[in-house]
Scaffold this motif. Structure first.
Motif, short mmCIF file in Angstrom:
data_model
loop_
_atom_site.label_atom_id
_atom_site.label_comp_id
_atom_site.label_asym_id
_atom_site.label_seq_id
_atom_site.Cartn_x
_atom_site.Cartn_y
_atom_site.Cartn_z
N LEU A 55 0.84 -1.18 0.00
CA LEU A 55 0.00 0.00 0.00
C LEU A 55 0.88 1.24 0.00
CD1 LEU A 55 -2.74 -0.84 2.70
CD2 LEU A 55 -2.86 -1.19 0.23
N CYS A 57 0.78 5.86 -1.23
CA CYS A 57 0.35 6.88 -2.19
C CYS A 57 0.97 6.64 -3.56
CB CYS A 57 0.75 8.27 -1.70
SG CYS A 57 -0.23 8.89 -0.32
N LEU A 107 -10.26 7.24 -9.90
CA LEU A 107 -9.92 5.86 -9.60
C LEU A 107 -10.74 4.91 -10.48
CD1 LEU A 107 -9.67 5.90 -5.70
CD2 LEU A 107 -7.82 5.98 -7.36
N GLY A 136 -0.69 -1.55 -5.59
CA GLY A 136 -1.76 -0.75 -6.15
C GLY A 136 -3.14 -1.32 -5.90
N PHE A 137 -3.24 -2.35 -5.11
CA PHE A 137 -4.51 -3.00 -4.82
C PHE A 137 -4.38 -3.78 -3.51
CE2 PHE A 137 -7.72 -6.28 -5.03
CZ PHE A 137 -8.79 -5.63 -5.64
N ARG A 139 -7.53 -0.73 -2.82
CA ARG A 139 -7.58 0.68 -2.47
C ARG A 139 -8.83 1.04 -1.68
NH1 ARG A 139 -6.30 2.81 -8.50
NH2 ARG A 139 -8.26 1.69 -8.74
N THR A 140 -9.77 0.11 -1.57
CA THR A 140 -11.00 0.35 -0.82
C THR A 140 -11.29 -0.87 0.06
OG1 THR A 140 -12.47 -0.64 -2.48
CG2 THR A 140 -11.91 1.70 -2.76
N ASN A 158 2.77 -0.99 4.20
CA ASN A 158 2.27 0.34 3.91
C ASN A 158 3.43 1.32 3.87
OD1 ASN A 158 0.43 2.43 3.50
ND2 ASN A 158 0.07 2.75 5.69
N ARG A 228 -5.04 13.05 -7.38
CA ARG A 228 -4.89 11.62 -7.08
C ARG A 228 -4.44 11.39 -5.64
NH1 ARG A 228 -0.42 9.79 -10.06
NH2 ARG A 228 -1.51 10.44 -11.94
N TYR A 232 -6.53 9.46 -2.75
CA TYR A 232 -5.92 8.32 -2.06
C TYR A 232 -5.96 8.52 -0.55
CZ TYR A 232 -2.79 4.74 -0.44
OH TYR A 232 -2.28 3.67 0.24
N SER A 236 -7.57 5.79 1.90
CA SER A 236 -6.58 4.83 2.39
C SER A 236 -6.77 4.46 3.86
CB SER A 236 -5.17 5.37 2.19
OG SER A 236 -4.95 6.53 2.98
#
Length: 282
Positions: A55, A57, A107, A136-137, A139-140, A158, A228, A232, A236
């Protein structure tokens, strides 16, 4: 039959856990339970293969460190950003839709990301890949729940970096139009204030044969990058808490560029001996 359904029929025989994701997309109720895996640092990277997530930014260096760990541990590095860019370049059915989303700094939807990811995992299953390092995954929270139903995640790393350095790095990103290599021309040198040390990150320059072929990503403009980063940061925190509550989150503040950060990251992951052994056998 829509594109998602066609993709599912093509990969269901090999990647059957993705039924959980398809049920969620179609509106069915979905639930998953997780067994407590214990402290993630006690798991043996040389056993069943690591299943890790990065994880952080955009521009923090997820791809760089995930790729290095991929080579060190012998498992594939899967970047959802790369999957999106590959689809954009393919002129496939999603390319035009993705172009509009990416160019506006928005997104990509869960459905599109999951369809691309499942396609990649299905490909890996046919090659008997053991483990993976995702970046990149998710994100939610929704993506994290779906991922837990598809594969067992051992550890979530992270990566954190101060915002002024992040902006400089994002604007300095370049791609070789010939080989697809990722580089960064930004030279970050931020003077310390209020007791904080200086922060230095050297550029990641390409080899000579790629130097004249560098291009800027279409979404790496200052306006889009700032948008972006804001999106994020808003999204996040819940994902971090999701994995923190499960004892899987390792937070790592990057102290500088690769020479300063890589050894400390290996130490945090208890991989120093592993790196030494690989270097000795090389």
């Amino acid at each position: 039959m829509d594109a998602v359904s066609r993709l599912w029929r093509g990969c269901a025989a090999v990647w059957s856990p993705a039924r959980m994701w398809l049920s969620l997309v179609m509106g069915a109720r979905f639930s998953t339970s997780l067994a407590h895996l214990g402290p993630p640092m006690t798991r043996d990277p040389g056993g069943r293969g690591v299943h890790w997530v990065f994880l952080g930014c955009p521009g923090v260096g997820k791809g760089t460190y995930a790729s290095r760990l991929s080579q060190l541990l012998g498992v594939p590095h899967i970047s959802t950003g790369d999957l999106v860019r590959e689809e954009l370049a393919s002129s496939g059915p999603l390319a035009q839709q993705l172009a509009g989303i990416v160019n506006h700094g928005q997104l990509v939807s869960d459905e599109i990301i999951m369809s691309l990811l499942i396609k990649r995992l299905e490909h890996g299953a046919t090659k008997a890949e053991s483990g993976s390092i995702l970046d990149g995954f998710p994100r939610t929270i929704r993506q994290a729940e779906i991922l837990e139903g598809v594969t067992e995640i051992d550890l979530v790393i992270n990566l954190k970096l101060r915002e002024d350095a992040l902006l400089a790095k994002c604007l300095g990103r370049r791609i070789c139009s010939h080989c697809g290599g990722n580089y960064n021309v930004a030279s970050v040198n931020i003077k310390g204030e209020n007791g904080r040390p200086d922060f230095i990150m050297a550029p990641l320059l390409p080899p000579a044969d790629c130097a004249s072929k560098l291009v800027t990503r279409v979404d790496d403009t200052e306006e889009v990058v700032k948008e972006r980063l804001q999106i994020y940061n808003e999204m996040s925190k819940p994902v971090e808490e999701f994995y923190r509550a499960r004892g899987k989150l390792l937070e790592f503040d990057l102290p500088g560029g690769i020479p300063e950060s890589w050894p400390k990251l290996l130490q945090a992951l208890n991989l120093v001996d592993h790196d030494d052994k690989q270097s000795a056998s090389a």
